[in-house]
Write an enzyme that holds these catalytic residues in place. Sequence first.
Site, PDB file in Angstrom:
ATOM      1  N   HIS A  44     -45.829 -14.444  -8.840  1.00  0.00           N
ATOM      2  CA  HIS A  44     -45.592 -15.789  -8.316  1.00  0.00           C
ATOM      3  C   HIS A  44     -45.968 -15.866  -6.840  1.00  0.00           C
ATOM      4  O   HIS A  44     -46.527 -16.848  -6.387  1.00  0.00           O
ATOM      5  CB  HIS A  44     -44.121 -16.160  -8.496  1.00  0.00           C
ATOM      6  CG  HIS A  44     -43.723 -17.418  -7.801  1.00  0.00           C
ATOM      7  ND1 HIS A  44     -44.102 -18.665  -8.264  1.00  0.00           N
ATOM      8  CD2 HIS A  44     -43.002 -17.641  -6.675  1.00  0.00           C
ATOM      9  CE1 HIS A  44     -43.621 -19.592  -7.454  1.00  0.00           C
ATOM     10  NE2 HIS A  44     -42.957 -18.999  -6.481  1.00  0.00           N
ATOM     11  N   TYR A  88     -41.238 -10.253 -17.081  1.00  0.00           N
ATOM     12  CA  TYR A  88     -40.993 -11.491 -17.818  1.00  0.00           C
ATOM     13  C   TYR A  88     -42.144 -11.922 -18.726  1.00  0.00           C
ATOM     14  O   TYR A  88     -42.076 -12.980 -19.345  1.00  0.00           O
ATOM     15  CB  TYR A  88     -40.599 -12.641 -16.871  1.00  0.00           C
ATOM     16  CG  TYR A  88     -41.527 -12.903 -15.703  1.00  0.00           C
ATOM     17  CD1 TYR A  88     -42.661 -13.691 -15.834  1.00  0.00           C
ATOM     18  CD2 TYR A  88     -41.241 -12.387 -14.437  1.00  0.00           C
ATOM     19  CE1 TYR A  88     -43.487 -13.959 -14.764  1.00  0.00           C
ATOM     20  CE2 TYR A  88     -42.060 -12.646 -13.346  1.00  0.00           C
ATOM     21  CZ  TYR A  88     -43.183 -13.433 -13.512  1.00  0.00           C
ATOM     22  OH  TYR A  88     -44.005 -13.697 -12.437  1.00  0.00           O
ATOM     23  N   ARG A  98     -51.436 -18.282 -14.318  1.00  0.00           N
ATOM     24  CA  ARG A  98     -51.336 -17.473 -13.096  1.00  0.00           C
ATOM     25  C   ARG A  98     -51.421 -16.011 -13.505  1.00  0.00           C
ATOM     26  O   ARG A  98     -50.520 -15.476 -14.132  1.00  0.00           O
ATOM     27  CB  ARG A  98     -50.012 -17.782 -12.391  1.00  0.00           C
ATOM     28  CG  ARG A  98     -49.592 -16.747 -11.371  1.00  0.00           C
ATOM     29  CD  ARG A  98     -48.399 -17.177 -10.557  1.00  0.00           C
ATOM     30  NE  ARG A  98     -47.208 -17.519 -11.300  1.00  0.00           N
ATOM     31  CZ  ARG A  98     -46.303 -16.640 -11.757  1.00  0.00           C
ATOM     32  NH1 ARG A  98     -46.489 -15.344 -11.577  1.00  0.00           N
ATOM     33  NH2 ARG A  98     -45.227 -17.059 -12.380  1.00  0.00           N
TER      34      ARG A  98
END
Length: 372
Positions: free
Chosen positions: A275, A285, A271
């Site tokens: 998100h 992250y 991805r």
Amino acid sequence: MANNDSSKPIVDFAAIKENLGSEYKMVQVLDGSAKVVNQEVFDSFSDEQLVDFMKKMVWERALHEQTMSFSRQGRLGFYAPTAGEEASEMGSVSAFEPQDFLFPAYRDLPQLIQHGGSVEKGFLWSRGHVKGNQYDPKYRAWMPQIIIGAQFVEAAGAALGIKKNGENNVAFVYTGDGGTSQGDTYEGLNFAGAFQAPLVAIIQNNGFAISVPRKKQTAATTLAQKAVAAGMPSVQVDGMDILAVYSVAKAAREYAAAGNGPVLIETLTYRYGAHSSAGDDPSRYRTKEEEKPWHDNDPLIRLRKVLEDKGLWSDQQESDYVDECKTQFKADLKAADAEPKQTNVEMLKNTFEVPTPNIKAQIAEFEAKESK
């Protein structure tokens, strides 16, 4: 009895653990440099099919870009970005038949549309409009599932229904890597395995469950091996290689439709963005250094090189097609805008077929307010 500490244990658990998942070898047709690594499978595709695969991935990338633009303008609600997952999504959905029953997760609007839905309905679903969940009765798909893993229970039931009806079809279902940590996912797989139902389960391993990296979600070497406990064969495929994904999904569909029971596919993909459009920040992250190999391995770049070498694709063709797609997406949003907004009363009445006492009270409250 004396304990002989020098004796070897009856079971070498360390050796068993070390070899867990070692039987899984990632399936590829094109490697990351666009080199053909399975000539026999590659030669099975016509030039027309190769161009069609490219157009589907370009369509999905354009849909992602335009939808993100609409989201930033405040014209849509929830949206789960799909950039980077085009080969996994378009390759898999292209392998199924119209009468196969699709159970998507919330990142699977592109498959839902390609399976026979519409972009307009997708936009309405994003807004939470009830019309976004209302499909033609002939269209075999469920609305995107927001509850992680719940679609696996639904899909397993549909697969059993297909089997009992004697249909030569399957149910197919999607989730991400994080979904494999949900109880519903395993329960659906176990049910399908126990009843040998024609289910094809697709795990899109994009590396992160929101911000939690794959390595922290589970100690399993692969996600494909989670099917073993349900008695299902499983495979791991390069999710950036649309030819490999399509070929594996087609073989899985044929196997399940022939009455052999369910199959699980793990696609290794990525991805690129956040998100969701709700605004998580991937830079908190993961690093640019982590992302770079995946961007270099972009599924569009891989197939584009093959097509350009064969004289089947050009930058101008792609640019023209992107413009065509985005023009249509703007028209689709305009059509969604023309749909009357739901009132509070309508939304409450749509919540349950038979309203609960507290919902009835709220309906009465808002009917009084909206009638003024």
